[in-house]
Design a protein around this motif. Structure first.
Motif, PDB file in Angstrom:
ATOM      1  N   UNK A   1       7.666  -5.936  -0.717  1.00  0.00           N
ATOM      2  CA  UNK A   1       6.469  -6.759  -0.955  1.00  0.00           C
ATOM      3  C   UNK A   1       5.274  -6.168  -0.195  1.00  0.00           C
ATOM      4  N   UNK A   2       5.495  -5.798   1.059  1.00  0.00           N
ATOM      5  CA  UNK A   2       4.423  -5.194   1.867  1.00  0.00           C
ATOM      6  C   UNK A   2       3.977  -3.853   1.293  1.00  0.00           C
ATOM      7  N   UNK A   3       4.934  -3.066   0.806  1.00  0.00           N
ATOM      8  CA  UNK A   3       4.596  -1.760   0.223  1.00  0.00           C
ATOM      9  C   UNK A   3       3.752  -1.923  -1.038  1.00  0.00           C
ATOM     10  N   UNK A   4       4.129  -2.862  -1.901  1.00  0.00           N
ATOM     11  CA  UNK A   4       3.375  -3.102  -3.133  1.00  0.00           C
ATOM     12  C   UNK A   4       1.947  -3.549  -2.798  1.00  0.00           C
ATOM     13  N   UNK A   5       1.809  -4.436  -1.825  1.00  0.00           N
ATOM     14  CA  UNK A   5       0.491  -4.911  -1.404  1.00  0.00           C
ATOM     15  C   UNK A   5      -0.340  -3.762  -0.824  1.00  0.00           C
ATOM     16  N   UNK A   6       0.286  -2.919   0.000  1.00  0.00           N
ATOM     17  CA  UNK A   6      -0.415  -1.778   0.590  1.00  0.00           C
ATOM     18  C   UNK A   6      -0.914  -0.821  -0.490  1.00  0.00           C
ATOM     19  N   UNK A   7      -0.088  -0.598  -1.518  1.00  0.00           N
ATOM     20  CA  UNK A   7      -0.496   0.283  -2.627  1.00  0.00           C
ATOM     21  C   UNK A   7      -1.682  -0.296  -3.379  1.00  0.00           C
ATOM     22  N   UNK A   8      -1.670  -1.625  -3.595  1.00  0.00           N
ATOM     23  CA  UNK A   8      -2.794  -2.276  -4.274  1.00  0.00           C
ATOM     24  C   UNK A   8      -4.072  -2.137  -3.455  1.00  0.00           C
ATOM     25  N   UNK A   9      -3.974  -2.396  -2.148  1.00  0.00           N
ATOM     26  CA  UNK A   9      -5.156  -2.316  -1.281  1.00  0.00           C
ATOM     27  C   UNK A   9      -5.715  -0.893  -1.235  1.00  0.00           C
ATOM     28  N   UNK A  10      -4.817   0.116  -1.207  1.00  0.00           N
ATOM     29  CA  UNK A  10      -5.253   1.517  -1.224  1.00  0.00           C
ATOM     30  C   UNK A  10      -5.990   1.839  -2.520  1.00  0.00           C
ATOM     31  N   UNK A  11      -5.451   1.332  -3.634  1.00  0.00           N
ATOM     32  CA  UNK A  11      -6.063   1.575  -4.951  1.00  0.00           C
ATOM     33  C   UNK A  11      -7.450   0.934  -5.031  1.00  0.00           C
ATOM     34  N   UNK A  12      -7.577  -0.295  -4.546  1.00  0.00           N
ATOM     35  CA  UNK A  12      -8.874  -0.986  -4.566  1.00  0.00           C
ATOM     36  C   UNK A  12      -9.856  -0.287  -3.639  1.00  0.00           C
ATOM     37  N   UNK A  13      -9.395   0.147  -2.461  1.00  0.00           N
ATOM     38  CA  UNK A  13     -10.277   0.852  -1.514  1.00  0.00           C
ATOM     39  C   UNK A  13     -10.786   2.156  -2.126  1.00  0.00           C
ATOM     40  N   UNK A  14      -9.928   2.860  -2.846  1.00  0.00           N
ATOM     41  CA  UNK A  14     -10.340   4.095  -3.516  1.00  0.00           C
ATOM     42  C   UNK A  14     -11.373   3.796  -4.593  1.00  0.00           C
ATOM     43  N   UNK A  15     -11.147   2.708  -5.349  1.00  0.00           N
ATOM     44  CA  UNK A  15     -12.079   2.329  -6.408  1.00  0.00           C
ATOM     45  C   UNK A  15     -13.411   1.849  -5.840  1.00  0.00           C
ATOM     46  N   UNK A  16     -13.398   1.330  -4.608  1.00  0.00           N
ATOM     47  CA  UNK A  16     -14.625   0.811  -3.992  1.00  0.00           C
ATOM     48  C   UNK A  16     -15.574   1.923  -3.568  1.00  0.00           C
ATOM     49  N   UNK A  17     -15.047   3.142  -3.380  1.00  0.00           N
ATOM     50  CA  UNK A  17     -15.904   4.266  -2.992  1.00  0.00           C
ATOM     51  C   UNK A  17     -16.745   4.696  -4.183  1.00  0.00           C
ATOM     52  N   UNK A  18     -18.049   4.725  -3.984  1.00  0.00           N
ATOM     53  CA  UNK A  18     -18.941   5.136  -5.068  1.00  0.00           C
ATOM     54  C   UNK A  18     -18.835   6.648  -5.242  1.00  0.00           C
ATOM     55  N   UNK A  19     -18.649   7.099  -6.491  1.00  0.00           N
ATOM     56  CA  UNK A  19     -18.561   8.546  -6.695  1.00  0.00           C
ATOM     57  C   UNK A  19     -19.896   9.217  -6.424  1.00  0.00           C
ATOM     58  N   UNK A  20     -19.837  10.400  -5.818  1.00  0.00           N
ATOM     59  CA  UNK A  20     -21.045  11.137  -5.507  1.00  0.00           C
ATOM     60  C   UNK A  20     -21.620  11.693  -6.808  1.00  0.00           C
TER      61      UNK A  20
END
Length: 140
Positions: A87-106
């Motif tokens: 459960x923690x691993x799945x949540x961590x993967x989701x948070x990593x994916x959202x954090x990556x998506x939150x970065x504005x592309x240069x």
């Protein structure tokens, strides 16, 4: 409900996450046949109030095949031997994916090759053509 911080600007509501559990394969002996340790996390990207439209679009692109036609992101974790760790691993993967998506592309800045670079390119093409010309059989 509690909120989960993703970045300093973004946090998602715990109510937006839906966990379900299933039996997992892999190591674990008899435990694998008895206990539902694999965790499946579902997060509705299209209807999420926590994410901006730009982040949603980038997240949908990043999710790829993990996104259903309805816009629900499905993450399946089964590498750990306990339900809580998966459960923690799945949540961590989701948070990593959202954090990556939150970065504005240069934004890409268009550049043109220099005059010297264009000359080098043409010279290399001429040399290559000369090499190939010399390989042909001599005229009779």
């Amino acid at each position: 409900m509690a909120r989960i911080a993703v970045t300093p600007e973004i946090s998602i509501d715990e109510a937006e996450l839906a966990f379900s559990f299933a039996r997992a394969g892999g190591p674990g002996g008899q435990n694998v046949n008895k206990v539902e340790t694999a965790a499946q996390l579902r997060f509705d990207v299209t209807n999420s109030a926590s994410l901006s439209e730009a982040v949603k679009r980038r997240l949908e692109r990043l999710a790829g095949s993990r996104l259903t036609k309805d816009g629900v992101l499905v993450i399946f974790a089964q590498t750990q031997r306990s339900q809580d760790l998966n459960r923690q691993e799945a949540l961590a993967r989701l948070l990593r994916l959202i954090a990556t998506a939150a970065e504005k592309p240069k934004p890409r800045i268009k550049t043109r090759p220099t005059l010297a670079a264009r000359k080098r390119r043409v010279e290399s093409k001429v040399r290559r053509g000369e090499t190939k010309r010399l390989r042909t059989a001599p005229p009779e």
